[in-house]
Motif scaffolding. Structure first.
Motif, PDB file in Angstrom:
ATOM      1  N   ALA A  28       0.906  -1.336   0.102  1.00 27.40           N
ATOM      2  CA  ALA A  28       0.010   0.034  -0.140  1.00 27.40           C
ATOM      3  C   ALA A  28       0.754   1.197   0.100  1.00 27.40           C
ATOM      4  O   ALA A  28       0.543   2.267  -0.685  1.00 27.40           O
ATOM      5  CB  ALA A  28      -1.068   0.026   1.205  1.00 27.40           C
ATOM      6  N   GLU A  29       1.831   1.439   0.783  1.00 28.84           N
ATOM      7  CA  GLU A  29       2.785   2.451   0.843  1.00 28.84           C
ATOM      8  C   GLU A  29       3.369   2.675  -0.460  1.00 28.84           C
ATOM      9  O   GLU A  29       3.493   3.755  -0.887  1.00 28.84           O
ATOM     10  CB  GLU A  29       3.901   2.434   1.988  1.00 28.84           C
ATOM     11  N   ALA A  30       3.981   1.433  -1.115  1.00 27.71           N
ATOM     12  CA  ALA A  30       4.930   1.822  -2.424  1.00 27.71           C
ATOM     13  C   ALA A  30       3.722   2.126  -3.316  1.00 27.71           C
ATOM     14  O   ALA A  30       4.144   2.927  -4.255  1.00 27.71           O
ATOM     15  CB  ALA A  30       5.428   0.342  -2.629  1.00 27.71           C
ATOM     16  N   ALA A  31       2.664   1.537  -3.447  1.00 30.31           N
ATOM     17  CA  ALA A  31       1.795   1.837  -4.514  1.00 30.31           C
ATOM     18  C   ALA A  31       1.369   3.309  -4.338  1.00 30.31           C
ATOM     19  O   ALA A  31       1.138   3.976  -5.235  1.00 30.31           O
ATOM     20  CB  ALA A  31       0.347   1.072  -4.429  1.00 30.31           C
ATOM     21  N   GLY A  32       0.942   4.021  -2.964  1.00 29.30           N
ATOM     22  CA  GLY A  32       0.785   5.352  -2.988  1.00 29.30           C
ATOM     23  C   GLY A  32       1.804   6.291  -3.181  1.00 29.30           C
ATOM     24  O   GLY A  32       1.516   7.265  -3.858  1.00 29.30           O
ATOM     25  N   THR A  33       3.065   5.857  -3.039  1.00 26.54           N
ATOM     26  CA  THR A  33       3.991   6.739  -3.544  1.00 26.54           C
ATOM     27  C   THR A  33       4.229   6.622  -4.925  1.00 26.54           C
ATOM     28  O   THR A  33       4.462   7.677  -5.630  1.00 26.54           O
ATOM     29  CB  THR A  33       5.402   6.131  -2.734  1.00 26.54           C
ATOM     30  N   ALA A  34       4.196   5.561  -5.540  1.00 25.17           N
ATOM     31  CA  ALA A  34       3.924   5.477  -7.129  1.00 25.17           C
ATOM     32  C   ALA A  34       3.002   6.362  -7.558  1.00 25.17           C
ATOM     33  O   ALA A  34       3.251   7.252  -8.746  1.00 25.17           O
ATOM     34  CB  ALA A  34       3.968   4.053  -7.655  1.00 25.17           C
ATOM     35  N   ARG A  35       2.013   6.381  -7.113  1.00 22.24           N
ATOM     36  CA  ARG A  35       0.895   7.150  -7.574  1.00 22.24           C
ATOM     37  C   ARG A  35       1.085   8.569  -7.393  1.00 22.24           C
ATOM     38  O   ARG A  35       0.642   9.714  -8.318  1.00 22.24           O
ATOM     39  CB  ARG A  35      -0.524   6.844  -7.005  1.00 22.24           C
ATOM     40  N   GLU A  36       1.636   9.016  -6.272  1.00 20.47           N
ATOM     41  CA  GLU A  36       1.996  10.321  -5.893  1.00 20.47           C
ATOM     42  C   GLU A  36       3.035  10.904  -6.842  1.00 20.47           C
ATOM     43  O   GLU A  36       3.107  12.150  -7.432  1.00 20.47           O
ATOM     44  CB  GLU A  36       2.338  10.647  -4.508  1.00 20.47           C
ATOM     45  N   ILE A  37       4.070  10.091  -7.283  1.00 17.66           N
ATOM     46  CA  ILE A  37       5.102  10.581  -8.239  1.00 17.66           C
ATOM     47  C   ILE A  37       4.571  10.852  -9.675  1.00 17.66           C
ATOM     48  O   ILE A  37       4.859  11.754 -10.170  1.00 17.66           O
ATOM     49  CB  ILE A  37       6.212   9.522  -8.229  1.00 17.66           C
TER      50      ILE A  37
END
Length: 427
Positions: free
Chosen positions: A295-304
């Motif tokens: 979840a954290e990695a997915a959120g980071t990728a989406r924010e990037i």
């Protein structure tokens, strides 16, 4: 009179072969006419995506016309004769194009070819025309059988593959509302290295926004199929889990994906996903150490991706990285970027003269003479120190973005230095 046997075992005369050969030159014009006039009468055809109508369907029509007419002159093998029809029918099934629309289009194609044959036939070629029409009607029966069988087989495979609720389960995994055990129980593979992919159209595409009719459904299925195929080809797997969804800010279509068992990101991923999606997309990939970090990695990728698109960045290599948007990411969503920004100055952590020069230079609004006066050195010394800082850190203070990063790094390091038990730049 010489006779020729077609791939279906039918025998045609030289006159029929000559008529077919003359008509072959009309294949392109017939395909255009069918696409623009004939197929437009089929209910729902006008709602299909333009590229599907103007490119793929027109190409299939040209192929069908040439296959028939050339088959009269030089018969193809039975295996090759209908392969393209089978492949296209499977694609249309995956895209959600109704079977009745597809079969009507093929029937109209036969009608259009009959009209060409009739117009091209000269006086005295009535028997040759009758031969070709007889062969055309028998060929239509074969094509309809191949198309229907391929379409239904593909639809059945899709029904088995796209289990009810799987997309919802993937979204829950990406959002962190579904634990690894529940995901595995639902059939999702979360083993090995994990990569989280986020992507979004470079320019928001309004065609799909708020669309619930046939076009929206077909476009969505085509894009999802294209994205999944691109991911599987790029990563060399067949287990990429991808979903399409509106972005939280309402700026059009976007998507996320989970690729299990892979740690390397191919350089051609943005181009491959853009081709699969149907338009240029921004792409970011973030690794997760294990299933608990999805979840954290997915959120980071989406924010990037969100920040990169807002800044109009052009992806380089395998996609946007957190380092490309560190400052914006940190300011808009404090988190792991803080340590990364502070660490930019790690290469000069043991060079107090460089850190002091940077701090002073920033404080004095980049005035080299004022900096030199404050430090009690020559302005050329300031230039040399800043050049050395650039060489060691990669931060070029002649660039506004790098200057902002240097300022944030300096402030973060100083704040961490003041915190008990925390080393500057430490995690």
């Amino acid at each position: 009179m010489h006779h020729t046997e077609t791939c279906g075992g039918s025998v045609v005369t030289d006159d029929a072969r000559a008529l077919a050969l003359r008509c072959e030159t009309r294949a392109n014009s017939l395909a255009r006419r069918l696409s623009r006039e004939f197929f437009g009468t089929v209910p729902g055809y006008d709602l299909l995506p333009s590229d599907l109508k103007d490119l793929e369907i027109a190409a299939t029509v040209r192929h069908g016309v040439r296959t028939f007419l050339r088959g009269v002159v030089a018969p193809p093998s039975a295996a090759d004769a209908y392969r393209v029809f089978a492949e296209r029918a499977a694609q249309r099934a995956e895209e959600g194009v109704p079977l009745d629309l597809l079969l009507r289009a093929y029937a109209l194609g036969v009608h259009g070819l009959w009209q060409v044959l009739r117009r091209e036939a000269r006086p005295g070629e009535e028997a040759a025309l009758a031969e070709l029409v007889d062969l055309l009607l028998r060929t239509q029966s074969e094509v309809v059988g191949v198309v229907t069988r391929s379409y239904l087989d593909a639809a059945a495979a899709l029904a088995q593959e796209d289990r009810p609720g799987q997309d919802l389960l993937v979204r829950r995994v990406l959002d962190g509302t579904c634990g690894p055990e529940e995901a595995r129980a639902g059939g999702l593979s979360l083993d090995g290295p994990l990569l989280l992919v986020a992507f979004a159209a470079r320019v928001p595409h309004d065609a799909d926004r708020g669309r619930h009719g046939p076009e929206g459904a077909v476009v969505r299925r085509r894009r999802l199929r294209g994205v999944r195929s691109a991911l599987n080809r790029s990563f060399g797997t067949d287990a990429a889990l991808a979903v399409l969804e509106p972005e939280p800010d309402g700026h059009g279509p976007a998507g996320r994906a989970l690729v299990a068992g892979r740690s390397e990101v191919p350089d051609d991923l943005p181009g491959s996903l853009s081709r699969g999606y149907g338009e240029t997309v921004h792409v970011a990939v973030v690794a997760a150490p294990d299933a608990s970090g999805i979840a954290e990695a997915a959120g980071t990728a989406r924010e990037i991706v969100r920040i990169a698109r807002a800044r109009g960045l052009v992806p380089d290599g395998p996609g946007h990285r957190l380092d490309d948007v560190l400052l914006e990411f940190h300011l808009s969503r404090p988190g792991p970027s803080g340590d990364r920004i502070a660490a930019l100055l790690d290469p000069v952590a043991r060079r107090p003269e460089l850190l002091a020069t940077l701090r002073t230079h920033l404080e004095l609004r980049m005035d080299r003479r004022a900096t030199a006066a404050r430090l009690g050195v020559h302005p050329n010394t300031v230039d040399k120190r800043l050049a050395r800082l650039t060489a060691l850190t990669g931060l070029d203070l002649t660039l506004p973005h790098d200057t902002a990063l240097a300022l944030a790094a300096q402030l973060l390091r100083e704040a961490r230095a003041e915190a008990p038990g925390r080393e500057p730049g430490g995690g």
